[in-house]
Structures are given as structure tokens and as C-alpha cells.
Write a protein that holds these residues in place. Sequence first.
Motif, PDB file in Angstrom:
ATOM      1  N   MET A  85      77.955  64.069  78.965  1.00 40.54           N
ATOM      2  CA  MET A  85      76.982  64.845  79.736  1.00 40.54           C
ATOM      3  C   MET A  85      75.684  65.015  78.954  1.00 40.54           C
ATOM      4  SD  MET A  85      76.588  66.189  82.704  1.00 40.54           S
ATOM      5  CE  MET A  85      78.270  66.302  83.334  1.00 40.54           C
ATOM      6  N   ASP A  86      75.768  65.283  77.659  1.00 39.70           N
ATOM      7  CA  ASP A  86      74.559  65.464  76.844  1.00 39.70           C
ATOM      8  C   ASP A  86      73.744  64.175  76.767  1.00 39.70           C
ATOM      9  OD1 ASP A  86      75.196  68.092  76.435  1.00 39.70           O
ATOM     10  OD2 ASP A  86      75.951  67.831  74.385  1.00 39.70           O
TER      11      ASP A  86
ATOM     12  N   ALA B 111      73.681  61.723  79.015  1.00 43.10           N
ATOM     13  CA  ALA B 111      73.090  61.479  80.333  1.00 43.10           C
ATOM     14  C   ALA B 111      71.940  62.440  80.620  1.00 43.10           C
ATOM     15  CB  ALA B 111      74.165  61.597  81.408  1.00 43.10           C
ATOM     16  N   MET B 112      72.161  63.723  80.393  1.00 40.99           N
ATOM     17  CA  MET B 112      71.131  64.710  80.703  1.00 40.99           C
ATOM     18  C   MET B 112      69.935  64.589  79.764  1.00 40.99           C
ATOM     19  SD  MET B 112      72.135  66.080  83.427  1.00 40.99           S
ATOM     20  CE  MET B 112      72.964  64.513  83.758  1.00 40.99           C
ATOM     21  N   GLY B 113      70.164  64.092  78.557  1.00 48.29           N
ATOM     22  CA  GLY B 113      69.047  63.853  77.640  1.00 48.29           C
ATOM     23  C   GLY B 113      68.062  62.856  78.226  1.00 48.29           C
ATOM     24  N   LYS B 114      68.580  61.832  78.894  1.00 48.22           N
ATOM     25  CA  LYS B 114      67.710  60.834  79.530  1.00 48.22           C
ATOM     26  C   LYS B 114      66.922  61.453  80.690  1.00 48.22           C
ATOM     27  CE  LYS B 114      70.786  56.876  78.649  1.00 48.22           C
ATOM     28  NZ  LYS B 114      71.507  55.761  79.295  1.00 48.22           N
ATOM     29  N   VAL B 115      67.618  62.242  81.510  1.00 44.06           N
ATOM     30  CA  VAL B 115      66.947  62.858  82.655  1.00 44.06           C
ATOM     31  C   VAL B 115      65.908  63.876  82.175  1.00 44.06           C
ATOM     32  CG1 VAL B 115      67.274  64.104  84.812  1.00 44.06           C
ATOM     33  CG2 VAL B 115      69.048  62.532  84.024  1.00 44.06           C
ATOM     34  N   ALA B 116      66.252  64.639  81.135  1.00 45.12           N
ATOM     35  CA  ALA B 116      65.339  65.665  80.616  1.00 45.12           C
ATOM     36  C   ALA B 116      64.025  65.055  80.144  1.00 45.12           C
ATOM     37  CB  ALA B 116      66.008  66.427  79.470  1.00 45.12           C
TER      38      ALA B 116
ATOM     39  N   GLU C  23      71.000  73.814  82.310  1.00 47.71           N
ATOM     40  CA  GLU C  23      71.581  74.432  81.120  1.00 47.71           C
ATOM     41  C   GLU C  23      70.976  73.838  79.854  1.00 47.71           C
ATOM     42  OE1 GLU C  23      76.020  75.404  80.862  1.00 47.71           O
ATOM     43  OE2 GLU C  23      75.842  73.578  79.660  1.00 47.71           O
ATOM     44  N   LEU C  24      70.849  72.512  79.816  1.00 53.21           N
ATOM     45  CA  LEU C  24      70.294  71.845  78.640  1.00 53.21           C
ATOM     46  C   LEU C  24      68.838  72.235  78.396  1.00 53.21           C
ATOM     47  CD1 LEU C  24      70.553  69.616  76.396  1.00 53.21           C
ATOM     48  CD2 LEU C  24      69.685  68.008  78.111  1.00 53.21           C
ATOM     49  N   MET C  25      68.025  72.307  79.477  1.00 56.07           N
ATOM     50  CA  MET C  25      66.590  72.526  79.346  1.00 56.07           C
ATOM     51  C   MET C  25      66.196  74.001  79.410  1.00 56.07           C
ATOM     52  SD  MET C  25      64.970  69.343  81.540  1.00 56.07           S
ATOM     53  CE  MET C  25      63.375  69.548  80.708  1.00 56.07           C
ATOM     54  N   GLY C  26      67.151  74.863  79.756  1.00 47.44           N
ATOM     55  CA  GLY C  26      66.803  76.271  79.899  1.00 47.44           C
ATOM     56  C   GLY C  26      65.909  76.525  81.093  1.00 47.44           C
ATOM     57  N   ILE C  27      66.110  75.758  82.179  1.00 40.84           N
ATOM     58  CA  ILE C  27      65.309  75.891  83.394  1.00 40.84           C
ATOM     59  C   ILE C  27      66.229  76.289  84.545  1.00 40.84           C
ATOM     60  CG2 ILE C  27      63.852  74.683  85.070  1.00 40.84           C
ATOM     61  CD1 ILE C  27      62.934  72.842  82.855  1.00 40.84           C
TER      62      ILE C  27
END
Length: 716
Positions: A432-433, A435-440, A475-479
Motif C-alpha cells: 500500500m505504501d 502504491a500510494m507513494g506513486k499516487v501522492a 492517511e499517507l498525505m494527511g489530507i
Amino acid sequence: MSKRTVRIGIDVGGTFTDAAIIDNETYEVVAKEKVPTTHRAEQGVAAGIVQAIEAVLANNDISPDDVIFIAHGTTQATNALLEGDVAKVGVIGMGRGAEAGRARKETTVGDIELAPGKYLETEHEFLDSSQLTDEGIHAAVEALRARGCEVIVASESYSVDDPTNEQRVISVANDMGMVATGGYEISQLYGLAARTRTAAVNAALIPKMMETANMTEAAVRDSGISKPLMIMRCDGGVMSIDEVRKRPILTMLSGLAAGVAGALMYEKVTDGIFLEAGGTSTDISAIKDGKVMIRNAQVGGHKLYLTSLDVRTLGIAGGSMIVVEGGKIADVGPRSAHIADKAYEVFASAADIVDPRVGLIAPREDDQPNYAVVTCANGESYALTLAGAANILGYVPEDDYAAGSTEAARLAWGVLAETIGGTVEGLCRQAMDIAMGKVAEVVREFISDYDLNPNLIYLVGGGGSASVVAPALGELMGIRQRIATNAPYISTIGVALALVREQIERNVPNPTDADIRKIRHDVMEAIARAGAAAETVDITVEVDAQRNILRATATGATELRTKDRAGAEKGEEELVAVVAEATGADVSAVERVAAEGRWHVYQVAIEKKSFFGLLRSRRQAVRVVDDEGVIRLQKDDAKVMVFTKEELSTSFSDFVDLMTLYSDAGATLPKTYLFFGQRMSDLSGVLNKEQLLSLAEMELEFAEKDQPIIVAAARD
């Protein structure tokens, strides 16, 4: 009791064709259906469209007579370009005198790369405009047809000023049984090379799109619906099917536009990021001041004279497979379970995951064999997916479209944990980290590019895998994040609720009042032809002084709709809270200064400190909010006044003078906006006061004499 009327939206996807029925009064979803997309049917995808229409009407006891609007979004143009499934184009370039050499060069566009290894082939003939004859045109068309060209493009220098010669070539080609189009039909901008390239891409799509348009129109007519079929455009509007036959290029990326159109209607976002996540990819777009962001489209790295939504696509979604290298998770995607023709582990039952063993496969021949699957005792193999990880980590609610068997997913991921080490949750978190790192990374680019207000940003998830992406990313970006209402059908809803949109751009240095009136008239004519009701049309005129471009954009509904969804209006306390949140101020600092129709205007005194807090500056921030709590205008150095139509040349003119900045370089007009009734008129794109007053007069043409009009003028 009045008869209920409805709107139908249809979204043709690679796997399913979705249909949704929307109540025209409340904009609520009445019904929805999915049928398999009929790629191999004799009628092509049109067969699936009529199946979806018949199913959604019959299953919900709705008569075709109740349908007042029907539209569909399609990926056909986009797919045709990506796959190189386009017609060969013959370009007839024209020029005269000293310009002939340049015109010959700029209309020779060669083969245009559409995607890696996929090309649009063009052939070229050149004619001297000063000696143009029907015989010469006939010979040129015949030469191009002999070289395999299926469509003719006529392209002449300065045809935007006088398209007579292009029209003559089109007429002769049509008489010879050839489909033909001209550069002037696609764009009214100078720039022969870009105009020719855009016309060639458009022409290459015409034969296939015309065939589909004819079949689809017939299918809708056979269903008993009398209203004309509309088609989604790449800029988020819709257009008539007759326009699709002439300008199919405008449907490019229309499937991506539909989702954000639906999100804007239901989610009421001021500034935010919309993420439409499917099985293979996530489409990401930005919303600012309640509007989606637009940019110039490109094909093969070349700019086209075409505007589309700024949508950025990543190979990260619910079906994204897990890449294992060196005994650890190395990546997620871009291949998905769909591409590998594998079932998701999370959509299996726990009883299927018996004696699982990890294997690594290559989803496509040219891929590395490093994508993880588990093969079970029943002989079936299941992909380890991002959806499985999201279910295990608790991001996906039980009743969600992407919800599956967490037990089955744990069994599948458990054998991976045994093979490479670690815990199931630990491996899911790693995936998940990654994948979400790419989207972020893409989301941060959007926030920076469009200067989105950090106090207001929401991540809004749409599509079948919305809950796989949006909660973890937030959750990852704090948004803050939320899943859109009817997320799996958000594109279909967007099609049903879309507005008609038209844009005209012209190269006009120092435009006069007559130039502005002419382009405003022409865009009104264009949008009326496209199906918009005149009463609903809003027009924005902009002057791009650096590039000498005069641009008019019109949006309108297909019938009079003057209210938004029932019960969605916010109270005064809620509106004040929205403004306070947006500015970071206390609610006590928010002052309401004007209200008219659906518009509520607030001022907030913003104090900024600099030089270690010793120097302070105060600015009057203005926020204009609609009934539903969406901020439509955010300006940090602005003033507001209320006037009437009769005061245009007095109070309004004086107010503009007051807000104008004077320097050695001359006068800098404020960015000016009018709000009255249901309308917002953006007058910020003009360069001088005469243009501003002229545009304001046109915008207020049908306003009553005593109609209160709010003007906001900003220096930033």
C-alpha cells in the motif's frame, strides 16, 4: 401530480456498459444497470448501449417518453488512438505566393506517433491557392486515394480568416465519395502546422466514429426515446451526435471527463483532488473553485488545438498486481489482474484457497516474470492485488463495491509471507505504501500547479476501487478524504448531468469591442447548435495578450434548470463556517457583505506578518459562496459593491476606477466578476476598461433594471 422526468447517462467501458437514470428534479439516482460491453456484436458497442437502455427502463417501469435527456461517454476515440486503429489521412495543403513554401512545409505533418509503436499515417499533396481549380483538386484527391487514404484534410494558410478554399476542396472530395474535413472546422487559431496536425488526428477518427455514431443513434431511436443522443466531450461538456460526426476528436478522453463531472454535482468540492480508481488504473484530476482544471491536449508529444480536462493516469488501482524481486515486494503495478487474465484473490472464497503456492508470472510476453500469483489445489491461480491488501488492512467497508473475502485474501497473502518472510499485515502495508507513494507524487504536483487551498482540500474517491485508493492516500498525505456518492457509477452519473460546452479561440491582437461582440455571438450560436437552451448559457470571454488569443467559452444546459439538488442549500451558520475554514480565520472575523440569488459574499480581514513579525499588512479577503457551500471565488485583495443595471456607466465604472492600479507601465484593471440570480460572469480576462464595460453590458442585457448585481473586483 406532475409527471416525473428523467435523464439517462451511459458509460461504455472496456468490460461493462453502465446505464443510470437520474431524476431531473432532484438529481438523485433512480436506477442503474450493468451489461457486458458488446465489442464483438454486429452493431459493436451500440448493441450493449441499447441493451442497457432497455434493461434500465424495463426493470424500473420507466417509459421512454419520460426521458428528457440522454448522453453517453465513450473511450472509443482514446482507444483508437492508443491502439493505432485509425484511418489513413490525405492532407491537401494550400498556399500562395511567398507563403507557398512555408505552407507546403507546415501542412506536411508526416506520420504522427499516437502511442509507442502506433502511428497515424498521412500522405500529402500541395495546391497553389491562386490557381485553384476543381480539376486540380480532383487530381489531388485521386492521387491521395490511390495511396490508400480514406479521409481528406484541406488545410490552407489563414483559412481561419476565409475558409472558402478549404470548403471547396471538401465539396469536391465529397462529390468523389470521400469523407473530408478542413482545418478551419477544428480551430480558428493561426498556426498552420498545429491546426493541420489537429485536423489530421480528427480526420483519422471520423470513419470509425461515424459508423458507431450512426449505429448508436439508431439504437437509441429504436428504444423509443425521442430526445436526441448527446455525447460526452473531453472538456467535461456534451455535444450533439451530429457534431461527433464532424469533430470526433472532441470525444478523446471523454471517459475521463465523465467521472469528475459526476463528482462535482454530488460532492460539492471547492478545492480538491478527484481520483477515479478502476481495476487497472486511477485517473486523477484537480478541482479549484468548484471547477475542473483544463489544459491543452497532446498526441505523441505534439500540442493539439484542443482543450481537455487535465487528467493524469497512473497504473495503480484495485487490480494492481504485486511485484516480487530479490525476496521482497519491489513494486505494485502497472500490470493488473485483468491484464494477466487472473481472478483477484479477495474475490475468491476461502474454500478456494487450498494448498496455495506462490508463483511469479509475466502478465504479457514482454514483461518480466515477477508478478505474484498463488496457485491452489483446484488448479486456479489468483493474483495478489492492491484490493486484497486494502481489504486486509481494513480500508474497505463491508458493503463496498470493492469488498471481498478478507479470509481468502489472508490465506493468499499468508503463503507469500511464508515464502519471503514478514507478516501478512506488514506485506500489505508495504504494498500500500509503495502504491500510494506513486499516487501522492501526482497529487502534490496538482496541488502545486493549481495553488489549491490547503485548508479546503479533499480527496474524493470515485470508481469501483475508490475505497482501495482514497482512504489510504488520505492517511499517507494527511489530507481529508471521502468516497463519492454512487462511486462505482460516478462516470455514468456525470454523463447524465453534464452541460453542453463550446469554446472558440481566435488570434486577434488588441481586440476591439466589435471583436468581442462577434466572438460572443459566434460561441452563442455554436452552443445553441450543440443543444443548449439559450436561457441557461453562461459565456466567458478572455483576452490572452501574450499570445494574441481571444477566447470565448460557453456552457449551458439542454433545458432550463435553475436549481441545484433539492435540500442541499446551506444555512448562514454553515456558510460562515465554510469561509472561516477556507481562510483559517475565526468565525467572528467573517462578515457577510452581500447576497443575491444563489450567491453569498463574505469579507475577512487577513493580517500577514513579515520581517520577524515587526511589519504587518492587512488585506480584505473576499469569498463568494453558492447555496450549497461551494466557494466559487477566492480572492485575498478584493472589494465588493452592489449596483443595478442602470448604474453600469456610473457606480460600476467608478468602482472599477477605484480598484485599478496605476503605474509608469500604465493602468492594470482589477479582475472583475459579476454575480446575479443563478449566474456568475467572469470578466477577468479583458485588458482595458472599454472592453470590460462592453462585456458587462452584454452580460446584463436581459437583467431587469432594478436587479441587484454584485461585483467583486480583485487586485490579485
